[in-house]
Design a protein around this motif. Structure first.
Motif, PDB file in Angstrom:
ATOM      1  N   VAL A  30       0.806  -1.238   0.000  1.00  0.00           N
ATOM      2  CA  VAL A  30       0.000   0.000   0.000  1.00  0.00           C
ATOM      3  C   VAL A  30       0.832   1.279   0.000  1.00  0.00           C
ATOM      4  CG1 VAL A  30      -1.918  -1.123   1.201  1.00  0.00           C
ATOM      5  CG2 VAL A  30      -0.268   0.168   2.518  1.00  0.00           C
ATOM      6  N   GLY A  31       2.135   1.173   0.266  1.00  0.00           N
ATOM      7  CA  GLY A  31       2.965   2.381   0.310  1.00  0.00           C
ATOM      8  C   GLY A  31       3.288   2.752   1.742  1.00  0.00           C
ATOM      9  N   PRO A  32       4.280   3.675   1.933  1.00  0.00           N
ATOM     10  CA  PRO A  32       4.768   4.017   3.266  1.00  0.00           C
ATOM     11  C   PRO A  32       3.660   4.476   4.211  1.00  0.00           C
ATOM     12  CG  PRO A  32       6.171   4.969   1.593  1.00  0.00           C
ATOM     13  CD  PRO A  32       4.987   4.395   0.870  1.00  0.00           C
ATOM     14  N   SER A  33       3.861   4.165   5.483  1.00  0.00           N
ATOM     15  CA  SER A  33       2.908   4.586   6.501  1.00  0.00           C
ATOM     16  C   SER A  33       3.605   5.571   7.418  1.00  0.00           C
ATOM     17  CB  SER A  33       2.458   3.352   7.285  1.00  0.00           C
ATOM     18  OG  SER A  33       1.767   3.744   8.442  1.00  0.00           O
ATOM     19  N   GLU A  34       3.084   6.781   7.474  1.00  0.00           N
ATOM     20  CA  GLU A  34       3.692   7.866   8.267  1.00  0.00           C
ATOM     21  C   GLU A  34       5.205   7.911   8.064  1.00  0.00           C
ATOM     22  OE1 GLU A  34       2.368   7.585  12.323  1.00  0.00           O
ATOM     23  OE2 GLU A  34       0.272   7.425  11.694  1.00  0.00           O
ATOM     24  N   GLY A  35       5.608   7.827   6.813  1.00  0.00           N
ATOM     25  CA  GLY A  35       7.030   7.957   6.485  1.00  0.00           C
ATOM     26  C   GLY A  35       7.817   6.667   6.618  1.00  0.00           C
ATOM     27  N   LEU A  36       7.219   5.630   7.197  1.00  0.00           N
ATOM     28  CA  LEU A  36       7.937   4.353   7.376  1.00  0.00           C
ATOM     29  C   LEU A  36       7.870   3.556   6.068  1.00  0.00           C
ATOM     30  CD1 LEU A  36       9.354   2.387   9.411  1.00  0.00           C
ATOM     31  CD2 LEU A  36       7.086   1.415   9.828  1.00  0.00           C
ATOM     32  N   THR A  37       9.047   3.271   5.495  1.00  0.00           N
ATOM     33  CA  THR A  37       9.076   2.516   4.240  1.00  0.00           C
ATOM     34  C   THR A  37       9.097   1.017   4.542  1.00  0.00           C
ATOM     35  OG1 THR A  37      11.471   2.417   4.215  1.00  0.00           O
ATOM     36  CG2 THR A  37      10.455   4.321   3.104  1.00  0.00           C
ATOM     37  N   ALA A  38       8.829   0.228   3.494  1.00  0.00           N
ATOM     38  CA  ALA A  38       8.845  -1.225   3.667  1.00  0.00           C
ATOM     39  C   ALA A  38      10.227  -1.686   4.128  1.00  0.00           C
ATOM     40  CB  ALA A  38       8.455  -1.899   2.357  1.00  0.00           C
ATOM     41  N   ALA A  39      11.285  -1.161   3.492  1.00  0.00           N
ATOM     42  CA  ALA A  39      12.635  -1.606   3.852  1.00  0.00           C
ATOM     43  C   ALA A  39      12.921  -1.316   5.323  1.00  0.00           C
ATOM     44  CB  ALA A  39      13.665  -0.920   2.953  1.00  0.00           C
ATOM     45  N   SER A  40      12.523  -0.128   5.781  1.00  0.00           N
ATOM     46  CA  SER A  40      12.764   0.214   7.189  1.00  0.00           C
ATOM     47  C   SER A  40      11.964  -0.709   8.107  1.00  0.00           C
ATOM     48  CB  SER A  40      12.375   1.669   7.455  1.00  0.00           C
ATOM     49  OG  SER A  40      13.195   2.524   6.696  1.00  0.00           O
ATOM     50  N   ALA A  41      10.733  -1.005   7.707  1.00  0.00           N
ATOM     51  CA  ALA A  41       9.906  -1.887   8.546  1.00  0.00           C
ATOM     52  C   ALA A  41      10.511  -3.292   8.591  1.00  0.00           C
ATOM     53  CB  ALA A  41       8.479  -1.924   8.007  1.00  0.00           C
ATOM     54  N   TYR A  42      11.084  -3.761   7.455  1.00  0.00           N
ATOM     55  CA  TYR A  42      11.757  -5.067   7.473  1.00  0.00           C
ATOM     56  C   TYR A  42      12.990  -5.016   8.367  1.00  0.00           C
ATOM     57  CZ  TYR A  42       8.975  -7.058   3.620  1.00  0.00           C
ATOM     58  OH  TYR A  42       7.961  -7.559   2.860  1.00  0.00           O
TER      59      TYR A  42
END
Ligand SMILES: O=C(O)CCC(=O)C(=O)O
Ligand SMILES: [Fe+2]
Length: 487
Positions: free
Chosen positions: A134-146
């Motif tokens: 769905v795209g970044p959430s409040e600036g959090l990207t997928a890579a950062s979340a991983y």
């Protein structure tokens, strides 16, 4: 003798009583229904307890009850508002499917993010995967979340992040780091990680260095990781106090792509373009039976995820019965591989997203999709020629005895999670069509003709595997909602 007043029994005891009645007696019997009303009255009065979550879970499981998904949504929401982690997890899944109400990927993501911030490892992975969709959430990207999921020591996150560094998806490509992360995933038992790493060019700079550092880093984090007890997600803003330390520790490996944001949380320095699922192009191979293929229907990550998730639960086909006796007997006579009913009873964001994708392509509502299963064949195993449609008697029996109201299996959807190296194609003898699957490729065939009549030409087979393994994710598109009796 005057009647003595009944002593008030604590809720927990009553919950146990209701549970016992519901487990020991079939739905529809008076005992079962008594247990259910008891649980409902406890759930209405007791805040913060177990009953609301139990009821939500019950309606997910007994989904043939009238308005079961709506009821599940109602009780899970109440339990989730109270911060019951299991309820939040299942509610997230329900939002992703849209069964029981509006579909909302962002609502599902939000819940998994809250769980992730309390140290729930799988939630941290699911949140990252959903951000990728769905795209970044409040600036959090997928890579950062991983990366944050990696800091929790979650093996699949090493795989997903490694893949991103190999392909430069949302990050500056770095095949050395990508290779090292994949190897760490393989060390943790993640299937397919080493095979993928082996495809990286031999000169992947820094791969030994980053592998050694990641390994030493995780080793040092071990005591804190084993001591980590996930928190209760009562308030959105409060992050589990143990997380920042674990993330800072992982960032300390010193790779320039890993850094801390101003709040002290780990993030990946953004790089290459984020790849978005474009939807595959379908090719019709024949009209009688109607067969189409869609290459790259699922990503490498999605396929690997499903194989790894299903692996421990794969059983000989004889060990599982989906409840459609006549078809199952036929299935057992012709299929000698292994199977796992991934289905509806487990939270799985990838499954929900794939179901949505199937629905978008076919126009078939999600509630008409049979809960998926995963099957696997090794050399010598096969699925002999068979048809997937139901007989009229079977359709009637499904509705009457199993409360499965879906009716005919209009079409069968097969997704090649892993294609074998030799043999094992899907063959349609009537049309002389032979589909050699590829990783991530979908194959759909209709079991009925344009007028909805059983089509004998839909006969098909999974040919014997010669080399390698074949993994399929499969579902069928039913004529009606599986869960709603016809009006
Ligand atoms: O293995 C294949 O290619 C066919 C599988 C199949 O026919 C089925 O799952 O119903
Ligand atoms: Fe089939």
């Amino acid at each position: 003798m005057p009647e003595r007043p009944q002593p008030l029994r604590p809720f927990s005891e009553q919950v146990a009583t209701s549970n016992r009645l519901m487990v020991q007696h079939r739905p529809g019997t008076s005992e079962h229904e008594r247990g259910l009303s008891l649980l409902q009255s406890i759930a209405e009065h007791e805040a913060g307890g177990h009953a609301r979550w139990l009821l939500g879970a019950y309606f997910l499981q007994v989904c043939s009850r009238p308005r079961a998904h709506e009821q599940a949504l109602y009780w899970l929401r109440l339990a989730a508002d109270e911060g019951t982690p299991e309820a939040m997890d299942r509610l997230a899944d329900l939002y992703l499917s849209g069964l029981g109400g509006e579909q909302s990927l962002t609502a599902g993501l939000d819940l998994q993010l809250r769980l992730a911030d309390q140290g729930f490892r799988r939630a941290a992975w699911e949140a990252a995967y959903l951000i990728g969709v769905v795209g970044p959430s409040e600036g959090l990207t997928a890579a950062s979340a991983y990366l944050r999921a990696c800091a929790l020591g979650h093996v699949p996150a090493y795989f997903s992040l490694g893949l991103r560094f190999l392909t430069g998806n949302g990050v500056e490509p770095d095949s050395g780091l990508g290779h090292a992360l994949l190897r760490r995933a393989a060390d943790g038992g993640y299937q397919g990680a080493m095979e993928l790493a082996a495809r990286v060019p031999v000169r992947a700079d820094g791969r030994e260095k980053w592998y050694d550092r990641l390994k030493a880093n995780l080793h040092a984090a071990h005591p804190s990781l084993s001591a980590l007890v996930p928190g209760r997600p009562n308030q959105r803003q409060i992050v589990h106090p143990g997380l920042a330390a674990l993330e800072q520790h992982l960032v300390s490996i010193g790779h320039p792509a890993f850094e801390l944001d101003p709040t002290g949380r780990a993030r990946v320095v953004p790089g290459g373009a984020e790849s978005v699922a474009e939807g595959c192009t379908w090719t019709w191979l024949c009209q009688r039976p109607r067969v189409a293929t869609g290459p790259a229907f699922a990503t490498t990550e999605e396929c690997a995820h499903l194989i790894n998730k299903a692996s421990p639960g794969m059983r000989a086909a004889a060990g599982y019965r989906r409840g459609n006796s006549e078809n199952e007997d036929a299935e057992l006579a012709s299929f000698n591989g292994r199977v796992h009913p991934m289905g509806a009873l487990e939270t799985d964001a990838v499954t929900r997203i794939l179901e949505s994708r199937v629905s978008t392509f076919t126009g078939c509502p999600i509630e008409n999709l049979e809960p998926c299963s995963i099957i696997c064949y090794v050399p010598g195993e096969e699925y002999k020629p068979h048809t997937d449609f139901f007989s009229d008697e079977q359709i009637e029996l499904n509705a009457r005895a199993k409360r499965d109201y879906g009716g005919q299996r209009i079409a069968t959807f097969l997704l090649y999670l892993r294609a074998p190296q030799a043999g094992g194609s899907t063959k349609y003898p009537a049309a002389g069509v032979d589909v050699a699957g590829e990783d991530g490729m979908a194959v759909i065939h209709y079991n009925v003709d344009q007028d909805g009549r059983q089509d004998l030409d839909s006969l098909h087979a999974g040919l014997p595997i010669v080399q390698g393994e074949k993994w399929l994710w499969r579902s069928t598109l039913r004529k009606n909602s599986l869960y709603k009796p016809p009006a």
